[in-house]
Design a protein around this motif. Sequence first.
Motif, mmCIF file in Angstrom:
data_model
loop_
_atom_site.group_PDB
_atom_site.id
_atom_site.type_symbol
_atom_site.label_atom_id
_atom_site.label_comp_id
_atom_site.label_asym_id
_atom_site.label_seq_id
_atom_site.Cartn_x
_atom_site.Cartn_y
_atom_site.Cartn_z
ATOM 1 N N MET A 58 -26.629 43.881 95.814
ATOM 2 C CA MET A 58 -25.536 43.040 96.291
ATOM 3 C C MET A 58 -25.542 42.902 97.818
ATOM 4 S SD MET A 58 -24.472 41.761 93.663
ATOM 5 C CE MET A 58 -23.300 40.725 94.492
ATOM 6 N N GLN A 59 -25.992 43.924 98.527
ATOM 7 C CA GLN A 59 -26.133 43.786 99.983
ATOM 8 C C GLN A 59 -27.165 42.707 100.308
ATOM 9 O OE1 GLN A 59 -27.049 47.712 101.469
ATOM 10 N NE2 GLN A 59 -25.006 48.477 101.014
ATOM 11 N N LEU A 60 -28.278 42.709 99.584
ATOM 12 C CA LEU A 60 -29.313 41.700 99.807
ATOM 13 C C LEU A 60 -28.819 40.310 99.405
ATOM 14 C CD1 LEU A 60 -32.182 40.924 100.607
ATOM 15 C CD2 LEU A 60 -32.907 41.528 98.282
ATOM 16 N N VAL A 61 -28.128 40.204 98.274
ATOM 17 C CA VAL A 61 -27.594 38.917 97.828
ATOM 18 C C VAL A 61 -26.598 38.378 98.852
ATOM 19 C CG1 VAL A 61 -26.140 37.795 96.083
ATOM 20 C CG2 VAL A 61 -28.018 39.272 95.368
ATOM 21 N N GLN A 62 -25.697 39.227 99.337
ATOM 22 C CA GLN A 62 -24.722 38.785 100.339
ATOM 23 C C GLN A 62 -25.424 38.280 101.598
ATOM 24 O OE1 GLN A 62 -21.566 38.319 99.846
ATOM 25 N NE2 GLN A 62 -21.438 39.341 97.900
ATOM 26 N N PHE A 63 -26.456 38.974 102.036
ATOM 27 C CA PHE A 63 -27.187 38.554 103.227
ATOM 28 C C PHE A 63 -27.883 37.209 103.000
ATOM 29 C CE2 PHE A 63 -31.285 38.303 105.414
ATOM 30 C CZ PHE A 63 -30.836 38.242 106.729
ATOM 31 N N MET A 64 -28.623 37.110 101.895
ATOM 32 C CA MET A 64 -29.398 35.892 101.638
ATOM 33 C C MET A 64 -28.509 34.674 101.402
ATOM 34 S SD MET A 64 -32.610 36.455 101.973
ATOM 35 C CE MET A 64 -33.296 35.020 101.171
ATOM 36 N N THR A 65 -27.366 34.858 100.739
ATOM 37 C CA THR A 65 -26.509 33.716 100.424
ATOM 38 C C THR A 65 -25.514 33.417 101.538
ATOM 39 O OG1 THR A 65 -24.956 35.107 99.188
ATOM 40 C CG2 THR A 65 -26.721 34.028 97.945
ATOM 41 N N ASN A 66 -24.807 34.430 102.003
ATOM 42 C CA ASN A 66 -23.730 34.198 102.974
ATOM 43 C C ASN A 66 -24.215 34.058 104.406
ATOM 44 O OD1 ASN A 66 -22.241 34.462 100.689
ATOM 45 N ND2 ASN A 66 -20.975 36.131 101.399
ATOM 46 N N PHE A 72 -28.753 31.963 95.277
ATOM 47 C CA PHE A 72 -29.159 33.060 94.396
ATOM 48 C C PHE A 72 -29.343 32.492 93.004
ATOM 49 C CE2 PHE A 72 -27.679 36.800 91.746
ATOM 50 C CZ PHE A 72 -28.900 37.449 91.804
ATOM 51 N N GLN A 73 -30.554 32.561 92.476
ATOM 52 C CA GLN A 73 -30.841 31.931 91.198
ATOM 53 C C GLN A 73 -30.837 32.917 90.041
ATOM 54 O OE1 GLN A 73 -34.389 29.561 91.095
ATOM 55 N NE2 GLN A 73 -33.848 28.654 89.157
ATOM 56 N N PRO A 96 -32.009 26.745 100.914
ATOM 57 C CA PRO A 96 -30.627 26.837 101.411
ATOM 58 C C PRO A 96 -29.738 25.661 100.999
ATOM 59 C CG PRO A 96 -32.178 27.358 103.142
ATOM 60 C CD PRO A 96 -32.986 26.848 101.977
ATOM 61 N N HIS A 97 -28.452 25.992 100.850
ATOM 62 C CA HIS A 97 -27.430 24.995 100.536
ATOM 63 C C HIS A 97 -26.137 25.444 101.224
ATOM 64 C CE1 HIS A 97 -24.511 22.629 98.319
ATOM 65 N NE2 HIS A 97 -25.521 21.851 97.956
ATOM 66 N N PRO A 98 -25.396 24.527 101.849
ATOM 67 C CA PRO A 98 -24.198 24.910 102.612
ATOM 68 C C PRO A 98 -23.107 25.609 101.794
ATOM 69 C CG PRO A 98 -24.629 22.537 102.807
ATOM 70 C CD PRO A 98 -25.696 23.111 101.943
ATOM 71 N N LEU A 99 -22.998 25.304 100.505
ATOM 72 C CA LEU A 99 -21.959 25.950 99.705
ATOM 73 C C LEU A 99 -22.195 27.452 99.543
ATOM 74 C CD1 LEU A 99 -21.216 23.338 96.889
ATOM 75 C CD2 LEU A 99 -19.815 23.945 98.864
#
Length: 183
Positions: A58-66, A72-73, A96-99
């Motif tokens: 979740m730390q990695l997901v938060q970094f990559m997405t936020n 995140f697929q 990347p996507h702004p949402l």
Amino acid sequence: GCCGYSANLQLGKMEDWNRLCDQSYICGTMKPSGKVHGNGTFKSRGCEGENNMGKLTMQLVQFMTNECSWTFQTCDSGNLGWEGEIREQQLKFKAPHPLNMIAPHIMIELRQVGYIEINGPDTDGIYKKLDEFFRSKWKVVAVQNDPEYCDLKYNMSDFKKRGSEGENNMGMRTMELVDFMVK
């Protein structure tokens, strides 16, 4: 060795046909045998598979997405080794996507040994909503979590299994949770 068989493993030169990914990282130092002496990033304890892989994911997901705005697929994982002691995980992100800068993510691990572990931010009061769902539908008991391993933890005796072929109700419980989350 196992069953009277042993192998002397050595690291050799990485050839182009052996490459499985663009980049590889090691959290520690690699020994000549190929085994890694960890630096404490990945944690595990006990005999029920407790680890911090969900928290790190979740730390990695938060970094990559936020922060990077990637989508995140998917995430999948598996246990390897003679006793399932080696855990691997794959995460897939798209362009990347702004949402993605505002979309929250949460990981809910349903563990066959009788635990539910939750990692990710408490966006829009999701912790309370999950707590109410788990207590009313699955009769769980909240247990003390270790913040280094997970954000919330429950004990549940309703995960069922039978036979020698791995038959269980994990898929049914997963779909109940999916139905709740998409409402």
